[in-house]
Design an enzyme around this catalytic site. Structure first.
Site, mmCIF file in Angstrom:
data_model
loop_
_atom_site.group_PDB
_atom_site.id
_atom_site.type_symbol
_atom_site.label_atom_id
_atom_site.label_comp_id
_atom_site.label_asym_id
_atom_site.label_seq_id
_atom_site.Cartn_x
_atom_site.Cartn_y
_atom_site.Cartn_z
ATOM 1 N N PRO A 1 0.805 -1.214 0.000
ATOM 2 C CA PRO A 1 0.000 0.000 0.000
ATOM 3 C C PRO A 1 0.837 1.264 0.000
ATOM 4 O O PRO A 1 1.726 1.448 0.823
ATOM 5 C CB PRO A 1 -0.795 -0.099 1.295
ATOM 6 N N GLU A 2 0.519 2.106 -0.947
ATOM 7 C CA GLU A 2 1.069 3.451 -0.970
ATOM 8 C C GLU A 2 -0.059 4.382 -0.526
ATOM 9 O O GLU A 2 -1.083 3.911 -0.052
ATOM 10 C CB GLU A 2 1.602 3.774 -2.373
#
Length: 272
Positions: free
Chosen positions: A2-3
DNA sequence: ATTTTCTCCTGCATGC
DNA sequence: TGCATGCAGGAGAAAA
């Protein structure tokens, strides 16, 4: 995985699932296995009996705001939060809510983090004290800021924008995508980029992240929104993972190379 | 001080 | 089908 867009998506989903102000934590149960960062297990019980006031995103971290503390969650590469009926072997944190539901943190690779801190200690926490501005929240994020921070640095622009002290939220996928949109080669030295190009890059970062949030993030392998549904921004990648495919604009072959230890993708014709 | 490399772990895709 | 190999979105420590 996840960014920023994925964490933002999870954060929004959690706020819908939990209905902040209406739910109290009955008990938190931790699994036996350690996560990436060891944390103060014994302090977790301080969350017991506290109301969840809201769930926020700070950089790539999730903050569960309680009455006196924050629960800190970082999803690492493979972390996800779901309401689970039955326990799975990769559930490392289980939050029992008073309405009998169980919010579970699942993280097969255990690169994530979980911790608790007093609210007053938030800004002094070393995880948060050196963070750069948030591209979709903070006025302080601008091309001028990138230009100023990049002077006299001897690193590539991709490594520069992935550094959370420069700007938060940009990880390996969105760095390649934003640099493509801005027309800048990822391996260009950050100190050799003009103010005008940094202004385009700042816009490109904002645009890429906002569009990805709109799409519910990118699902590659196991990213899921809170609740389990998939994002679909991965269908809109211009370059990420498209080694040897045609560039959307010029049809020339997209290339890849390891930069700063991470696989990177760009179009040699469209990016200077 | 700055920059690069290594490492934490499991799961999945690939190729033999 | 089975096994070995390599790779994965993060971030911090260690090394250079």
């Amino acid at each position: 995985m996840p960014e920023l867009p994925e964490v933002e998506t999870v954060c929004r989903g959690l706020n819908e699932i939990i209905s902040p102000e209406e739910h109290t934590i009955k008990k938190i149960v931790l699994g036996d296995k350690s996560l990436r960062q060891e944390f103060r297990r014994s302090l977790i019980r301080k969350a017991h009996g506290q109301k969840i006031i809201g769930i926020h995103r700070k950089a790539k971290y999730l903050l569960f705001e309680l009455e006196t503390h924050y629960l800190i969650s970082h999803l690492g590469m493979t972390g996800s939060w779901r309401i689970e009926e039955k326990e799975s072997s990769h559930d490392h944190v289980r939050i029992f809510l008073e309405d009998k539901r169980v919010l579970s943190y699942r993280d097969p690779r255990r690169f994530g983090q979980f911790d608790i801190i007093k609210k007053a200690d938030l800004n002094d926490d070393k995880r948060f004290s050196h963070l750069g501005p948030d591209p979709v929240k903070d006025e302080g994020f601008s091309g001028e800021m990138l230009y100023r921070k990049s002077r006299n640095r001897n690193i590539t622009v991709k490594v520069f924008i992935m550094n959370q002290e420069t700007v938060v939220g940009v990880g390996n996928i969105y760095a390649s995508e934003a640099l493509y949109l801005a027309g800048i080669k990822p391996q260009k030295k950050c100190s050799k980029i003009s103010l005008k190009d940094y202004e385009r890059l700042a816009e490109a970062i904002k645009e890429t992240l906002l569009e990805a949030i709109f799409c519910g993030g990118s699902t590659i392998s196991d990213f899921r929104q809170a609740g389990g549904s998939e994002g679909y921004f991965q269908n809109l990648f211009f370059v990420y993972g498209k080694d040897k495919e045609e560039c959307f604009y010029c049809s020339k072959m997209i290339r890849s190379e390891v930069i700063g230890g991470r696989n990177s993708f760009w179009c040699n014709h469209c990016q200077k």
